[in-house]
Design an enzyme around this catalytic site. Structure first.
Site, PDB file in Angstrom:
ATOM      1  N   CYS A  56     -67.577 -34.808 -50.530  1.00  0.00           N
ATOM      2  CA  CYS A  56     -66.502 -34.725 -51.505  1.00  0.00           C
ATOM      3  C   CYS A  56     -66.668 -32.994 -51.726  1.00  0.00           C
ATOM      4  O   CYS A  56     -67.906 -32.562 -51.662  1.00  0.00           O
ATOM      5  CB  CYS A  56     -66.531 -35.409 -52.735  1.00  0.00           C
ATOM      6  SG  CYS A  56     -65.935 -36.893 -52.685  1.00  0.00           S
ATOM      7  N   GLU A  58     -67.292 -31.515 -54.439  1.00  0.00           N
ATOM      8  CA  GLU A  58     -68.226 -31.523 -55.482  1.00  0.00           C
ATOM      9  C   GLU A  58     -69.822 -31.454 -54.895  1.00  0.00           C
ATOM     10  O   GLU A  58     -70.552 -31.040 -55.368  1.00  0.00           O
ATOM     11  CB  GLU A  58     -68.126 -32.495 -56.589  1.00  0.00           C
ATOM     12  CG  GLU A  58     -67.001 -32.749 -57.327  1.00  0.00           C
ATOM     13  CD  GLU A  58     -65.735 -33.256 -56.682  1.00  0.00           C
ATOM     14  OE1 GLU A  58     -65.815 -33.419 -55.724  1.00  0.00           O
ATOM     15  OE2 GLU A  58     -64.717 -33.551 -57.429  1.00  0.00           O
TER      16      GLU A  58
END
Ligand code: THU
Length: 132
Positions: A56, A58
């Protein structure tokens, strides 16, 4: 309006999103965080032919945060290619929590929220200290 303080961060997230590698989901994501030292760090999703190991946005953001000297995140935003603000997935809330400043604010599709509102009663570093 509180969203105004996130303008620069949204732009940084959009730029990061344009570097995403998302050939499988075709859902590019960009994330941007402001640290307590005033630094902006970004990330984008990086997928993989072995779908489940894709990263992801993040994930790459926290790597970038650590590589650039670390610090605490005081503001965070995540965007998709439609220009929409999106929520970090559950796993990524935990990832971000490790580096969250107590004052962390996040721009969500419903407006600015505190970190406590987005990840109530998190499991974090302090929980490990209690048993050591
Ligand atoms: N994705 C992120 O990068 N961050 C999130 O918080 C939500 C989902 C990515 C993972 C995958 O590459 C794509 O979006 C579709 O799920």
């Amino acid at each position: 309006m509180a969203d105004v303080e996130f303008e620069g961060l949204v732009q940084a997230a959009q730029e990061a999103m344009s570097a995403a590698y998302a050939p499988y989901s075709r859902y590019p994501v960009g994330a941007a965080a402001l640290t307590d030292s005033g630094q902006v760090v970004t990330g984008c999703n990086v997928e993989n032919a072995s779908y489940g190991v894709g990263l992801c946005a993040e994930c790459t953001l926290v790597g970038q945060l650590q590589l650039s000297g670390g610090g605490r995140i005081v503001a965070f935003v995540c965007v998709n290619s439609a220009g929409e603000i999106i929520m970090p997935c559950g796993r990524c809330r935990q990832l971000l929590n490790e580096f969250a400043a107590p004052s962390l604010r996040i721009l969500t599709p419903r407006g600015v929220r505190s970190w406590e509102q987005v990840l109530p009663q998190p499991f974090g570093p302090a929980d490990l200290e209690e048993t050591h």
